[in-house]
Design an enzyme around this catalytic site. Structure first.
Site, mmCIF file in Angstrom:
data_model
loop_
_atom_site.group_PDB
_atom_site.id
_atom_site.type_symbol
_atom_site.label_atom_id
_atom_site.label_comp_id
_atom_site.label_asym_id
_atom_site.label_seq_id
_atom_site.Cartn_x
_atom_site.Cartn_y
_atom_site.Cartn_z
ATOM 1 N N GLU A 24 2.303 13.481 -5.978
ATOM 2 C CA GLU A 24 2.324 12.151 -5.359
ATOM 3 C C GLU A 24 3.534 12.012 -4.435
ATOM 4 O OE1 GLU A 24 4.071 8.767 -7.171
ATOM 5 O OE2 GLU A 24 4.219 9.725 -9.123
ATOM 6 N N LYS A 85 4.260 1.536 -0.136
ATOM 7 C CA LYS A 85 3.810 2.068 -1.424
ATOM 8 C C LYS A 85 2.314 1.769 -1.528
ATOM 9 C CE LYS A 85 4.501 1.122 -6.358
ATOM 10 N NZ LYS A 85 5.368 0.460 -7.350
ATOM 11 N N VAL A 105 0.380 7.158 -8.298
ATOM 12 C CA VAL A 105 -0.485 7.995 -9.133
ATOM 13 C C VAL A 105 -1.952 7.656 -8.852
ATOM 14 C CG1 VAL A 105 -1.207 8.431 -11.524
ATOM 15 C CG2 VAL A 105 1.226 8.383 -10.949
ATOM 16 N N ASP A 137 0.885 -7.999 -15.330
ATOM 17 C CA ASP A 137 1.141 -6.820 -14.495
ATOM 18 C C ASP A 137 0.744 -5.533 -15.229
ATOM 19 O OD1 ASP A 137 2.097 -4.898 -12.778
ATOM 20 O OD2 ASP A 137 4.077 -5.793 -12.527
ATOM 21 N N SER A 139 -0.413 -1.601 -14.132
ATOM 22 C CA SER A 139 -0.538 -0.687 -12.999
ATOM 23 C C SER A 139 -1.984 -0.258 -12.783
ATOM 24 C CB SER A 139 0.314 0.552 -13.241
ATOM 25 O OG SER A 139 0.095 1.483 -12.205
ATOM 26 N N ALA A 140 -2.359 -0.141 -11.516
ATOM 27 C CA ALA A 140 -3.696 0.366 -11.169
ATOM 28 C C ALA A 140 -3.850 1.833 -11.596
ATOM 29 C CB ALA A 140 -3.929 0.224 -9.668
ATOM 30 N N ASP A 141 -2.735 2.475 -11.954
ATOM 31 C CA ASP A 141 -2.812 3.867 -12.434
ATOM 32 C C ASP A 141 -3.734 3.970 -13.653
ATOM 33 O OD1 ASP A 141 -0.871 4.364 -10.548
ATOM 34 O OD2 ASP A 141 0.723 4.819 -11.983
ATOM 35 N N LYS A 158 7.112 5.610 -18.916
ATOM 36 C CA LYS A 158 8.489 5.109 -18.793
ATOM 37 C C LYS A 158 8.720 3.967 -19.749
ATOM 38 C CE LYS A 158 7.789 4.884 -14.619
ATOM 39 N NZ LYS A 158 7.577 4.225 -13.345
#
Ligand code: PSU
Ligand code: MN
Length: 306
Positions: A24, A85, A105, A137, A139-141, A158
């Site tokens: 990435e 981003k 990602v 919130d 992540s779209a990951d 993380k």
């Protein structure tokens, strides 16, 4: 279909069915400071090569989707302040406007999959944020792992995120989360979190076989391989948790949220730990690159022998 621009090397590797590992670019443009980011981008590619695979760093340069970058392109991503981003929801915008973007990602998985690249190495994935109850919130990951069939090698999740909720989300979506030589979810900067994993594999051969079976069963989700950072580079989980709490408070006071939150927290942690998180971040990326390239190589070998 929107054309992908493949580097010569990647094109040839695809034709010859050689192992390729995608990388990435958000970690270059928004995850690490200069000039470390450029050094990392180059070094991670060399590690992939020396472990038998071809690296394919993915980014959008002036509206064109590139798979496999040259040195000038890596340098642009490392230095420019105008690199957006890009996650799934931003892809068409950046391409149609002719902008440059670093892929997260999620976006990297989408592009790797379109290019026919099965393996992808990163540092850590996005997940459910700690303030989920108020911010929603996520992540779209995670959604991408649920729907795109790419194997992602990471150092886990993380600890700026809510690890428990992130694992639950992945489980609900049917995404296998495999601990490589570990029973516990690695927490990026720390080799181990308190969260127990359901799946553990101890060898590259078993990992490659897992991927082959996943495909045979037509289970079209992604696969998340979690690789713990070597103990000698890790930061203490509980100590770091306290620092992370403080960074979150700072973010809240400054009103930093959404896309900007992860880069802000990473930067603040580096400052607060006097660069220790940066050192750990580099080491875990390199270790993931080695593992990812080895799994990819083994996978192609096994496919040929079938
Ligand atoms: N892990 C890092 N550095 C990063 C990221 C992850 O150590 O910069 C990036 C990845 O690109 C990941 C993204 O996809 O953060 C997730 O951002 P968000 O939470 O906004 O979806
Ligand atoms: Mn987010």
């Amino acid at each position: 279909m929107q054309e992908l621009i493949l580097s010569q090397e990647v094109k040839q590797a695809l034709q010859e069915k050689k192992p390729i590992v995608a990388l990435e670019s958000t970690i270059i443009s928004h995850g690490l400071p200069e000039p470390l980011n450029f050094k990392m981008a180059q070094h991670v590619e060399s590690i992939i090569r020396s472990n038998g695979a071809i690296p394919a760093t993915i980014a959008i340069i002036e509206g064109k989707i590139h798979v496999g970058l040259n040195e000038d392109q890596l340098l642009l991503l490392a230095k420019s302040d105008n690199v957006l981003k890009v996650s799934r929801s931003d892809l068409a915008y950046v391409v149609s406007q002719g902008f440059s973007g670093a892929t997260t990602v999620a976006a990297t998985m989408i592009i790797a999959n379109k290019a026919g690249i099965k393996f992808f190495v990163t540092g850590g994935i996005g997940g459910v944020h700690q303030d989920y109850n108020s911010s929603m919130d996520v992540s779209a990951d995670l959604e991408e792992l649920a729907r795109t069939s790419v194997v992602v090698v990471s150092a886990g999740i993380k600890s700026i995120l809510d690890l428990g909720k992130t694992l639950e989300y992945l489980e609900t979506k049917g995404v296998p989360v495999i601990g490589y030589k570990t029973d516990y979810l690695p927490a990026f900067y720390s080799s181990k979190s308190p969260f127990k994993l359901n799946l553990r594999l101890d060898t590259v051969t078993e990992l490659a076989r897992f991927v082959i079976v996943q495909e045979k069963l037509a289970l079209t989700t992604g696969v998340l391989v979690t690789n713990p950072l070597e103990r000698k580079f890790e930061l203490d989980y509980n100590e770091l948790a306290k620092i992370i709490d403080k960074s979150h408070q700072k973010a809240q006071i400054k009103g930093i949220m959404g896309k900007k939150l992860t880069p802000f927290l990473l930067q603040d942690l580096a400052l607060e730990t006097k660069g220790k998180t940066l050192k750990a971040n580099l080491e875990l990326i390199y270790s993931n690159a080695k593992l990812g390239a080895r799994i990819a190589s083994k996978y192609y070998k096994m496919k040929q022998e079938e």
